[in-house]
Design a protein around this motif. Structure first.
Motif, PDB file in Angstrom:
ATOM      1  N   ASP A  26       0.856  -1.638  -0.339  1.00 32.16           N
ATOM      2  CA  ASP A  26       0.260   0.117  -0.395  1.00 32.16           C
ATOM      3  C   ASP A  26       1.326   1.301   0.229  1.00 32.16           C
ATOM      4  O   ASP A  26       0.134   2.235   0.082  1.00 32.16           O
ATOM      5  CB  ASP A  26      -1.041  -0.001   0.767  1.00 32.16           C
ATOM      6  CG  ASP A  26      -2.338   1.008   0.696  1.00 32.16           C
ATOM      7  OD1 ASP A  26      -3.015   1.051   0.210  1.00 32.16           O
ATOM      8  OD2 ASP A  26      -1.945   1.849   2.081  1.00 32.16           O
ATOM      9  N   SER A  27       2.304   0.906   0.088  1.00 27.14           N
ATOM     10  CA  SER A  27       2.942   2.656  -0.700  1.00 27.14           C
ATOM     11  C   SER A  27       2.730   3.187  -1.090  1.00 27.14           C
ATOM     12  O   SER A  27       2.259   3.054  -2.202  1.00 27.14           O
ATOM     13  CB  SER A  27       3.881   1.312  -0.505  1.00 27.14           C
ATOM     14  OG  SER A  27       5.428   2.790  -0.500  1.00 27.14           O
ATOM     15  N   ASN A  28       3.267   4.640  -1.070  1.00 27.39           N
ATOM     16  CA  ASN A  28       2.594   5.517  -1.767  1.00 27.39           C
ATOM     17  C   ASN A  28       3.621   5.668  -3.250  1.00 27.39           C
ATOM     18  O   ASN A  28       3.537   5.216  -4.342  1.00 27.39           O
ATOM     19  CB  ASN A  28       2.576   7.048  -1.428  1.00 27.39           C
ATOM     20  CG  ASN A  28       4.072   7.297  -1.628  1.00 27.39           C
ATOM     21  OD1 ASN A  28       5.028   6.225  -0.967  1.00 27.39           O
ATOM     22  ND2 ASN A  28       4.264   8.395  -0.672  1.00 27.39           N
ATOM     23  N   LEU A  29       4.860   4.617  -3.007  1.00 23.98           N
ATOM     24  CA  LEU A  29       5.750   4.251  -3.936  1.00 23.98           C
ATOM     25  C   LEU A  29       4.827   3.236  -5.305  1.00 23.98           C
ATOM     26  O   LEU A  29       5.321   3.050  -6.511  1.00 23.98           O
ATOM     27  CB  LEU A  29       7.082   3.328  -3.616  1.00 23.98           C
ATOM     28  CG  LEU A  29       7.702   4.355  -2.927  1.00 23.98           C
ATOM     29  CD1 LEU A  29       8.476   3.261  -2.290  1.00 23.98           C
ATOM     30  CD2 LEU A  29       8.714   5.588  -3.466  1.00 23.98           C
ATOM     31  N   TYR A  30       3.722   2.250  -4.845  1.00 27.34           N
ATOM     32  CA  TYR A  30       3.295   1.854  -5.749  1.00 27.34           C
ATOM     33  C   TYR A  30       2.062   2.075  -6.002  1.00 27.34           C
ATOM     34  O   TYR A  30       1.541   1.383  -6.672  1.00 27.34           O
ATOM     35  CB  TYR A  30       3.167   0.058  -5.223  1.00 27.34           C
ATOM     36  CG  TYR A  30       4.576   0.577  -4.198  1.00 27.34           C
ATOM     37  CD1 TYR A  30       5.971  -0.043  -5.115  1.00 27.34           C
ATOM     38  CD2 TYR A  30       4.951  -0.764  -3.164  1.00 27.34           C
ATOM     39  CE1 TYR A  30       7.069  -0.512  -4.225  1.00 27.34           C
ATOM     40  CE2 TYR A  30       5.976  -1.152  -2.712  1.00 27.34           C
ATOM     41  CZ  TYR A  30       6.891  -1.104  -3.273  1.00 27.34           C
ATOM     42  OH  TYR A  30       8.112  -1.267  -2.873  1.00 27.34           O
ATOM     43  N   GLY A  31       1.339   3.069  -5.346  1.00 31.66           N
ATOM     44  CA  GLY A  31       0.346   3.322  -6.008  1.00 31.66           C
ATOM     45  C   GLY A  31      -0.585   3.962  -4.848  1.00 31.66           C
ATOM     46  O   GLY A  31      -1.748   3.440  -4.835  1.00 31.66           O
ATOM     47  N   GLY A  32      -0.284   2.742  -3.725  1.00 32.45           N
ATOM     48  CA  GLY A  32      -1.337   2.909  -2.350  1.00 32.45           C
ATOM     49  C   GLY A  32      -1.253   4.596  -1.895  1.00 32.45           C
ATOM     50  O   GLY A  32      -1.473   5.331  -2.074  1.00 32.45           O
ATOM     51  N   SER A  33      -2.411   4.519  -0.571  1.00 35.54           N
ATOM     52  CA  SER A  33      -2.883   4.802   0.242  1.00 35.54           C
ATOM     53  C   SER A  33      -1.920   5.617   0.805  1.00 35.54           C
ATOM     54  O   SER A  33      -1.917   6.727   2.154  1.00 35.54           O
ATOM     55  CB  SER A  33      -4.663   4.572   0.993  1.00 35.54           C
ATOM     56  OG  SER A  33      -3.459   3.700   1.854  1.00 35.54           O
ATOM     57  N   ASN A  34      -0.188   4.799   0.896  1.00 39.72           N
ATOM     58  CA  ASN A  34       0.319   4.803   2.294  1.00 39.72           C
ATOM     59  C   ASN A  34       0.225   4.766   3.510  1.00 39.72           C
ATOM     60  O   ASN A  34       1.311   5.526   4.280  1.00 39.72           O
ATOM     61  CB  ASN A  34       1.234   6.024   1.953  1.00 39.72           C
ATOM     62  CG  ASN A  34       2.895   6.283   2.530  1.00 39.72           C
ATOM     63  OD1 ASN A  34       3.607   5.242   1.730  1.00 39.72           O
ATOM     64  ND2 ASN A  34       2.713   7.455   2.211  1.00 39.72           N
ATOM     65  N   LEU A  35      -0.668   3.733   3.865  1.00 34.22           N
ATOM     66  CA  LEU A  35      -1.030   3.392   5.646  1.00 34.22           C
ATOM     67  C   LEU A  35      -0.241   2.351   5.800  1.00 34.22           C
ATOM     68  O   LEU A  35      -0.134   1.303   4.981  1.00 34.22           O
ATOM     69  CB  LEU A  35      -2.405   3.146   5.311  1.00 34.22           C
ATOM     70  CG  LEU A  35      -2.712   2.545   6.723  1.00 34.22           C
ATOM     71  CD1 LEU A  35      -3.193   4.206   7.596  1.00 34.22           C
ATOM     72  CD2 LEU A  35      -4.001   2.490   6.485  1.00 34.22           C
ATOM     73  N   GLY A  36       0.674   2.955   6.937  1.00 31.72           N
ATOM     74  CA  GLY A  36       1.226   2.017   7.244  1.00 31.72           C
ATOM     75  C   GLY A  36       2.023   1.354   9.222  1.00 31.72           C
ATOM     76  O   GLY A  36       1.333   1.907   9.270  1.00 31.72           O
ATOM     77  N   ASN A  37       3.412   1.228   9.064  1.00 31.77           N
ATOM     78  CA  ASN A  37       4.007   1.011  10.357  1.00 31.77           C
ATOM     79  C   ASN A  37       5.400   1.829  10.520  1.00 31.77           C
ATOM     80  O   ASN A  37       5.574   1.758  10.789  1.00 31.77           O
ATOM     81  CB  ASN A  37       4.248  -0.371  10.608  1.00 31.77           C
ATOM     82  CG  ASN A  37       3.094  -1.353  10.575  1.00 31.77           C
ATOM     83  OD1 ASN A  37       2.318  -0.952  11.528  1.00 31.77           O
ATOM     84  ND2 ASN A  37       2.297  -2.034   9.615  1.00 31.77           N
ATOM     85  N   GLY A  38       5.240   2.950   9.714  1.00 36.88           N
ATOM     86  CA  GLY A  38       5.896   3.972   9.748  1.00 36.88           C
ATOM     87  C   GLY A  38       7.505   3.379  10.233  1.00 36.88           C
ATOM     88  O   GLY A  38       8.832   3.566  10.278  1.00 36.88           O
ATOM     89  N   GLY A  39       7.831   2.205   9.321  1.00 25.08           N
ATOM     90  CA  GLY A  39       9.430   1.800   8.320  1.00 25.08           C
ATOM     91  C   GLY A  39       9.485   0.638   9.390  1.00 25.08           C
ATOM     92  O   GLY A  39      10.513   0.063   9.836  1.00 25.08           O
ATOM     93  N   GLY A  40       8.400   0.229  10.563  1.00 20.67           N
ATOM     94  CA  GLY A  40       8.814  -0.793  11.299  1.00 20.67           C
ATOM     95  C   GLY A  40       7.616  -1.162  12.978  1.00 20.67           C
ATOM     96  O   GLY A  40       7.637   0.122  13.175  1.00 20.67           O
ATOM     97  N   VAL A  41       8.162  -1.884  13.875  1.00 18.03           N
ATOM     98  CA  VAL A  41       7.657  -1.557  15.079  1.00 18.03           C
ATOM     99  C   VAL A  41       8.318  -2.620  16.160  1.00 18.03           C
ATOM    100  O   VAL A  41       8.966  -3.456  15.337  1.00 18.03           O
ATOM    101  CB  VAL A  41       5.816  -2.613  15.260  1.00 18.03           C
ATOM    102  CG1 VAL A  41       4.996  -2.986  15.970  1.00 18.03           C
ATOM    103  CG2 VAL A  41       5.121  -1.825  14.025  1.00 18.03           C
ATOM    104  N   ALA A  42       8.228  -2.407  17.195  1.00 12.70           N
ATOM    105  CA  ALA A  42       8.901  -2.728  18.765  1.00 12.70           C
ATOM    106  C   ALA A  42       8.140  -4.171  18.470  1.00 12.70           C
ATOM    107  O   ALA A  42       6.480  -3.882  18.844  1.00 12.70           O
ATOM    108  CB  ALA A  42       9.917  -2.279  19.426  1.00 12.70           C
TER     109      ALA A  42
END
Length: 728
Positions: free
Chosen positions: A684-700
């Motif tokens: 879903d990254s905006n690099l791929y045309g998505g809405s760019n919702l995600g986990n900010g690069g990672g999660v602990a």
């Protein structure tokens, strides 16, 4: 000129009409006790002389017998001789007499042919340009055991079947003839009279190494000069690239419709210039080419071939294909070609009823005719046919250095009742439906390939649950290295086609494939078969509006590249082509001007990079220990989560898929190890045309057990998307 001849009328008639079965018993230099003479069949010639090869002196003049086209006359001396023939228009041709040469094929060739273990078949049969007794020419040899008479015809004899009848070598069933002073580039066919005396349509050479460009159908004498390869380092390292624990990602291509340049032919040089760099840039490890064997009908895409030893002339000469493979290897790309041993078309110039009998196929249409494709089925129980097919497979691997073969339509070979109704097929000797002869052939084929080219791969397109396709023959399997996972493909596409509202009722479409995912060594195929003949495109199968269709497609690719199994994608799918494939057109490259389509292409490139670079995603593809479900039962939310586990010492990868358009926050997923998990894939990254919702690069991780794991992550799940996280 008055001519006295001892030739009886029946023999004269047979020579004159091209029906004589043993030309070496009647033609050439002879001596019946009254002195030496020469006899030749030269229909249409105006005059003929015999000259000494040593000094060109005329040593005899031939006269025509009763207007028959058969010439004869006494000669002086014992020197090797030439025939100097004057044709209409004053054209003079001078050459050695084909019937002055002795036996051609040696004892070893005949022994191997008789044993049906001549795996370098094109060195014995077909047209081989070579030099005999200091004379350059072409040796023709063809297997036609039931023929009454065979002649070679071509431009060199005005396609006159009376001129060059061949000699039968008993008991091999092979006919041979050396035609002097011709060479590479000559067009030719075989003129055959069947056992019943009927003249067959002229036949192309089954073992021709080159052919005319379709729609022309003649065979062509290939160059005898071997291609000078530069890929020694590639071949030396190929075994490591093809192990079950290696990453394999195939880009499947029909060359003629990949890209059509303005004002330039699509050929192997163009492919080397454009296709190979594209494949490298996209991160695929291998090219898989739809069949490049010569085929008469372009609309078959190569799947109805008649030249199993000849690269199609559509894209250039055989050496051009070799140069392309060499260039691919230099760029670090493997080349696999589709190969079709299941059946062949019934075109009159081809293998069908080759010598007037069912030579390559079964005589009984219940065994020898494929009703789906209107093609003939090879007689796998005939050892000469097995030899022919195995030699063809080796020819592509050994002569053209291809890195493997994808064997087409294996299921149609394995079952005698394939696509047949009751009463339309013949059971095996035990009353069963299994084609035991085909099984033995496939085992023999794969055993020979493993013995002679151990680092090449054999891939089966096999659509049933036949057991042991990728087990070795020593273990009782068919011996393939990999098998297309058609079950995964059908179930996954069926799931993806559902409106997300209904996916909860089709949850097993994703989970069921893991029940058998390690029963074979699999390739996950999204191939040309899924985007043709009214099936639409992959994008067209996806539900929802334009945004959701692209999101669904990206999620499909995310699932595919993180699922156990090697990868295969057909050209055009990587740009989210909206229409089905048309072999007369090209990929819709203009779609890349749209950010959504360009984003899908970028996603495939990144998925390949991550897949190749991360051992967790490929190192244990064929081992159950390489996969573990974390969440396989969240039907209500259509969420899946699983771990990919690489070799010991490599970090695991968590894959989570949200197959609805509803974003989910604080979704807890269990993981085995505490620490920071980096987000390495987010479709879903905006690099791929998505809405760019995600986990900010990672999660602990949090110290909360979940899903049977000691730790857990609280994740944001984007809509219609797959995310993957690796333990940092």
């Amino acid at each position: 000129m008055t001519l006295t001849t001892t030739l009886d009328r029946a023999t004269l008639e047979a020579l004159a009409h091209g029906t004589h079965a043993d030309p070496f018993a009647a033609l050439g230099r002879r001596d019946d006790g009254a002195g030496p003479y020469v006899r030749a069949v030269l229909p249409g010639a105006e005059a003929a002389e015999v000259v000494a090869r040593s000094d060109g002196a005329v040593v005899g003049t031939l006269a025509e017998i009763d207007g028959s086209g058969v010439f004869e006359g006494p000669v002086r001396g014992a020197d090797p001789y030439l025939l100097r023939v004057t044709w209409p228009g004053g054209v003079v041709h001078e050459s050695e007499d084909p019937y002055a040469f002795g036996l051609l094929l040696g004892d070893l060739d005949l022994h191997l042919l008789g044993e049906s273990r001549h795996f370098e078949l094109a060195s014995a049969l077909g047209a081989n340009a070579l030099t005999i007794d200091g004379v350059a020419g072409v040796r023709f040899a063809v297997w036609a055991p039931n023929a009454r008479r065979v002649a070679v015809v071509g431009d060199f004899n005005a396609w006159d079947s009376r001129r060059h009848p061949m000699r039968l070598r008993h008991p091999s069933g092979v006919w041979e003839l050396f035609v002097p002073r011709i060479g590479p580039g000559e067009r030719y066919k075989y003129a055959i009279i069947g056992a019943d005396g009927a003249r067959l349509p002229d036949k192309a050479d089954p073992v021709a190494r080159a052919s005319e460009k379709a729609p022309a159908t003649a065979s062509v004498v290939a160059s005898p000069e071997p291609y000078v390869w530069t890929d020694g380092d590639w071949l030396a390292g190929r075994d490591a690239r093809h192990r079950p624990d290696a990453p394999l990602s195939f880009y499947e291509v029909h060359l003629g419709s990949w890209m059509k340049p303005d004002g330039r032919e699509v050929d192997w040089a163009f492919a080397a210039e454009k296709l190979i760099p594209y494949v490298v840039g996209m991160g695929f490890t291998h090219l898989e080419l739809l069949p490049v064997s010569e085929h008469p009908f372009g609309g078959s895409w190569g799947y109805q071939p008649l030249g199993l030893f000849a690269p199609t002339a559509r894209y250039g000469a055989p050496e051009d294909f070799a140069r392309f493979v060499d260039a691919a290897h230099a760029a670090g790309v493997g080349v696999v070609v589709d190969w079709v041993p299941a059946h062949f078309p019934t075109d009159a110039h081809g293998l069908y009823r080759f010598d007037g009998t069912a030579l390559y196929e079964h005589a009984d249409p219940r065994e020898g005719f494929h009703v789906d494709w209107n093609t003939a089925i090879y007689n796998f129980g005939r050892k000469e046919v097995q030899n022919y097919l195995i030699a063809s497979a080796l020819h592509w691997i050994e002569v053209f250095h291809v890195d493997g073969l994808r064997v087409d339509a294996v299921a149609s070979m394995l079952y005698r009742d394939y696509s047949r109704n009751a009463g339309e097929w013949v059971p095996n000797q035990y009353g069963g439906r299994e084609n035991l002869e085909a099984v033995q052939f496939l085992q023999h084929l794969n055993a020979v390939v493993r013995e002679r080219a151990s680092s090449a791969i054999m891939v089966a397109e096999e659509s049933t649950a036949w057991p042991g396709v990728t087990r070795t023959t020593e273990e009782g399997g068919l011996g393939f290295h990999f098998k297309w996972n058609m079950g995964w493909m059908h179930d996954t596409l069926h799931y993806m086609e559902q409106n997300p509202i209904y996916r909860q009722y089709n949850h097993d479409g994703i989970t069921f494939g893991l029940v058998y995912a390690f029963s074979e060594k699999f390739v996950l195929p999204l191939s040309h078969d899924e985007v043709v003949h009214g099936k639409g495109s992959l994008l067209g199968k996806m539900p929802g509006d334009a945004w959701q269709k692209l999101a669904n497609l990206r999620a499909l690719f995310g699932l595919m590249w993180t699922h156990p199994g090697k990868k295969l994608l057909f050209m055009g799918c990587e740009v989210a082509q909206g229409r089905e494939w048309n072999h007369d057109d090209q990929v819709d490259w203009g779609l890349l001007d749209d950010p959504g389509h360009a984003g899908v292409q970028r996603l495939i490139r990144d998925l390949n990079r991550i897949y190749v670079g991360d051992p967790a995603l490929h190192g244990r593809d064929a081992e159950p220990e390489g996969f573990r479900w974390v969440i396989g039962d969240d039907r209500a939310n259509s969420v899946f989560a699983f771990l990919r586990l690489g070799p010991e010492g490599t970090p695991p990868v968590l894959v989570v898929a949200n197959m609805t358009p509803v974003p989910r926050s604080d979704y807890r997923v269990g993981v085995p190890t505490a620490g920071f998990w980096s987000e390495i894939v987010n479709t879903d990254s905006n690099l791929y045309g998505g809405s760019n919702l995600g986990n900010g690069g990672g999660v602990a991780t949090t110290d909360v057990a979940s899903h049977g794991e000691a730790q857990s992550l609280l994740l944001t799940l984007p809509p219609l998307a797959v995310v993957a996280l690796r333990l940092a």
